[in-house]
Design a protein around this motif. Sequence first.
Motif, PDB file in Angstrom:
ATOM      1  N   GLU A   3      15.510  -0.861  50.950  1.00  0.00           N
ATOM      2  CA  GLU A   3      14.454  -0.945  49.949  1.00  0.00           C
ATOM      3  C   GLU A   3      13.145  -1.343  50.593  1.00  0.00           C
ATOM      4  O   GLU A   3      13.118  -2.002  51.633  1.00  0.00           O
ATOM      5  N   TYR A  31       5.610   6.463  57.728  1.00  0.00           N
ATOM      6  CA  TYR A  31       4.426   6.703  56.922  1.00  0.00           C
ATOM      7  C   TYR A  31       4.394   5.658  55.808  1.00  0.00           C
ATOM      8  O   TYR A  31       5.424   5.388  55.183  1.00  0.00           O
ATOM      9  N   TYR A  33       2.095   3.733  52.447  1.00  0.00           N
ATOM     10  CA  TYR A  33       1.150   4.054  51.383  1.00  0.00           C
ATOM     11  C   TYR A  33       0.919   2.827  50.509  1.00  0.00           C
ATOM     12  O   TYR A  33       1.796   1.977  50.348  1.00  0.00           O
ATOM     13  N   SER A  48      -3.019   6.312  52.706  1.00  0.00           N
ATOM     14  CA  SER A  48      -1.824   6.565  53.497  1.00  0.00           C
ATOM     15  C   SER A  48      -2.113   6.206  54.956  1.00  0.00           C
ATOM     16  O   SER A  48      -3.267   6.276  55.407  1.00  0.00           O
ATOM     17  N   GLY A  98       5.581  12.738  56.778  1.00  0.00           N
ATOM     18  CA  GLY A  98       4.427  12.917  55.926  1.00  0.00           C
ATOM     19  C   GLY A  98       4.364  14.301  55.337  1.00  0.00           C
ATOM     20  O   GLY A  98       5.333  15.059  55.387  1.00  0.00           O
ATOM     21  N   GLY A  99       3.231  14.630  54.766  1.00  0.00           N
ATOM     22  CA  GLY A  99       3.052  15.933  54.142  1.00  0.00           C
ATOM     23  C   GLY A  99       3.488  15.938  52.697  1.00  0.00           C
ATOM     24  O   GLY A  99       4.054  14.969  52.190  1.00  0.00           O
ATOM     25  N   GLY A 100       3.244  17.047  52.041  1.00  0.00           N
ATOM     26  CA  GLY A 100       3.498  17.124  50.612  1.00  0.00           C
ATOM     27  C   GLY A 100       4.947  17.124  50.220  1.00  0.00           C
ATOM     28  O   GLY A 100       5.289  16.822  49.078  1.00  0.00           O
ATOM     29  N   GLN A 101       5.837  17.455  51.154  1.00  0.00           N
ATOM     30  CA  GLN A 101       7.258  17.543  50.820  1.00  0.00           C
ATOM     31  C   GLN A 101       8.049  16.344  51.322  1.00  0.00           C
ATOM     32  O   GLN A 101       9.225  16.452  51.630  1.00  0.00           O
ATOM     33  N   ASN A 102       7.382  15.207  51.408  1.00  0.00           N
ATOM     34  CA  ASN A 102       8.123  14.010  51.787  1.00  0.00           C
ATOM     35  C   ASN A 102       8.538  13.246  50.547  1.00  0.00           C
ATOM     36  O   ASN A 102       7.971  13.446  49.462  1.00  0.00           O
ATOM     37  N   ILE A 103       9.518  12.389  50.681  1.00  0.00           N
ATOM     38  CA  ILE A 103       9.951  11.534  49.579  1.00  0.00           C
ATOM     39  C   ILE A 103       9.470  10.124  49.871  1.00  0.00           C
ATOM     40  O   ILE A 103       9.803   9.553  50.910  1.00  0.00           O
ATOM     41  N   GLN A 104       8.689   9.600  48.966  1.00  0.00           N
ATOM     42  CA  GLN A 104       8.163   8.254  49.129  1.00  0.00           C
ATOM     43  C   GLN A 104       9.037   7.265  48.355  1.00  0.00           C
ATOM     44  O   GLN A 104       9.375   7.500  47.201  1.00  0.00           O
ATOM     45  N   TYR A 105       9.377   6.183  49.018  1.00  0.00           N
ATOM     46  CA  TYR A 105      10.190   5.125  48.431  1.00  0.00           C
ATOM     47  C   TYR A 105       9.273   3.949  48.133  1.00  0.00           C
ATOM     48  O   TYR A 105       8.539   3.496  49.013  1.00  0.00           O
ATOM     49  N   PHE A 106       9.379   3.461  46.899  1.00  0.00           N
ATOM     50  CA  PHE A 106       8.439   2.469  46.413  1.00  0.00           C
ATOM     51  C   PHE A 106       9.042   1.073  46.342  1.00  0.00           C
ATOM     52  O   PHE A 106      10.233   0.896  46.091  1.00  0.00           O
ATOM     53  N   GLY A 107       8.168   0.086  46.521  1.00  0.00           N
ATOM     54  CA  GLY A 107       8.533  -1.289  46.235  1.00  0.00           C
ATOM     55  C   GLY A 107       8.352  -1.597  44.760  1.00  0.00           C
ATOM     56  O   GLY A 107       7.865  -0.758  43.992  1.00  0.00           O
TER      57      GLY A 107
ATOM     58  N   ASN B  32       4.299  20.428  44.985  1.00  0.00           N
ATOM     59  CA  ASN B  32       5.607  19.798  45.116  1.00  0.00           C
ATOM     60  C   ASN B  32       5.711  18.820  43.958  1.00  0.00           C
ATOM     61  O   ASN B  32       4.768  18.070  43.689  1.00  0.00           O
ATOM     62  N   TYR B  36       9.870  10.377  38.839  1.00  0.00           N
ATOM     63  CA  TYR B  36      10.291   9.034  39.202  1.00  0.00           C
ATOM     64  C   TYR B  36      10.646   8.266  37.928  1.00  0.00           C
ATOM     65  O   TYR B  36      10.082   8.522  36.854  1.00  0.00           O
ATOM     66  N   PHE B  51      10.684  21.458  45.530  1.00  0.00           N
ATOM     67  CA  PHE B  51       9.778  21.935  46.570  1.00  0.00           C
ATOM     68  C   PHE B  51       9.708  23.468  46.547  1.00  0.00           C
ATOM     69  O   PHE B  51       8.629  24.045  46.626  1.00  0.00           O
ATOM     70  N   THR B  94       2.416  16.520  44.555  1.00  0.00           N
ATOM     71  CA  THR B  94       1.541  16.604  45.708  1.00  0.00           C
ATOM     72  C   THR B  94       1.066  18.046  45.776  1.00  0.00           C
ATOM     73  O   THR B  94       1.825  18.978  45.479  1.00  0.00           O
ATOM     74  N   GLY B  96       0.129  21.046  47.797  1.00  0.00           N
ATOM     75  CA  GLY B  96       0.188  21.681  49.097  1.00  0.00           C
ATOM     76  C   GLY B  96       1.068  20.934  50.080  1.00  0.00           C
ATOM     77  O   GLY B  96       1.845  20.054  49.713  1.00  0.00           O
ATOM     78  N   TYR B  97       0.939  21.270  51.348  1.00  0.00           N
ATOM     79  CA  TYR B  97       1.814  20.728  52.385  1.00  0.00           C
ATOM     80  C   TYR B  97       1.162  19.616  53.191  1.00  0.00           C
ATOM     81  O   TYR B  97       1.854  18.813  53.811  1.00  0.00           O
ATOM     82  N   THR B  99      -1.033  17.097  52.350  1.00  0.00           N
ATOM     83  CA  THR B  99      -1.435  15.819  51.780  1.00  0.00           C
ATOM     84  C   THR B  99      -0.216  15.037  51.319  1.00  0.00           C
ATOM     85  O   THR B  99       0.719  15.608  50.754  1.00  0.00           O
ATOM     86  N   ASP B 100      -0.265  13.739  51.583  1.00  0.00           N
ATOM     87  CA  ASP B 100       0.787  12.845  51.112  1.00  0.00           C
ATOM     88  C   ASP B 100       0.516  12.319  49.717  1.00  0.00           C
ATOM     89  O   ASP B 100       1.377  11.690  49.124  1.00  0.00           O
TER      90      ASP B 100
END
Lengths: 115, 114
Positions: A3, A31, A33, A48, A98-107, B32, B36, B51, B94, B96-97, B99-100
């Motif tokens: 976590e 990465y 944020y 980021s 990183g990038g648009g297809q990443n999964i971000q895990y939040f606190g 994408n 949540y 995606f 998100t 495009g590819y 940007t986070d």
Amino acid sequence: EPEVTQTPSHQVTQMGQEVILRCVPISNHLYFYWYRQILGQKVEFLVSFYNNEISEKSEIFDDQFSVERPDGSNFTLKIRSTKLEDSAMYFCASSVRGGGQNIQYFGAGTRLSVL
Amino acid sequence: AQSVSQHNHHVILSEAASLELGCNYSYGGTVNLFWYVQYPGQHLQLLLKYFSGDPLVKGIKGFEAEFIKSKFSFNLRKPSVQWSDTAEYFCAVTAGYNTDKLIFGTGTRLQVFP
């Protein structure tokens, strides 16, 4: 399950004071944020961070804000001189890539109250 | 600027009722898409993501979502809700590819009564 942890859960400060919000990302993530949510409004992206540099920031993230990874585990958000309008829930997140297809895990967030 | 709209701000259901939460985004390029969930006192958790590929995606806890490109929509569904689904649900994209930056909707508060 790993976590993202944030401390403190609630921070109260006086207007004009500096605050540091702390986050411990998931250990193999690269990465990082910060987001914030003002009461009743949307969750908004702030910044980021990758490889010890800011990779993207929003217009909200002005000179009053800074981020740092002071050691191998912590990721901090500093607000130099807090304003009333900085009162919000601040969320830290991390991801493997990183990038648009990443999964971000939040606190769970830090609630900042500026008086 | 890109934006995400969630039209249902507060939904109240009885257990076993079906759920559909709307999400629309404004962006003409590749997106994408994410849903949540935030249970009371907990952190934001990923329910599901899209995606590419099959526009009907399945997530955890029996949730699914359908991407309809022509409608710029990514609605969340569950055929039969449980009391434990009481939470706040956020749609995010998100653009495009490269940007986070996750762009969030305002969230939908779901209350399920036994």
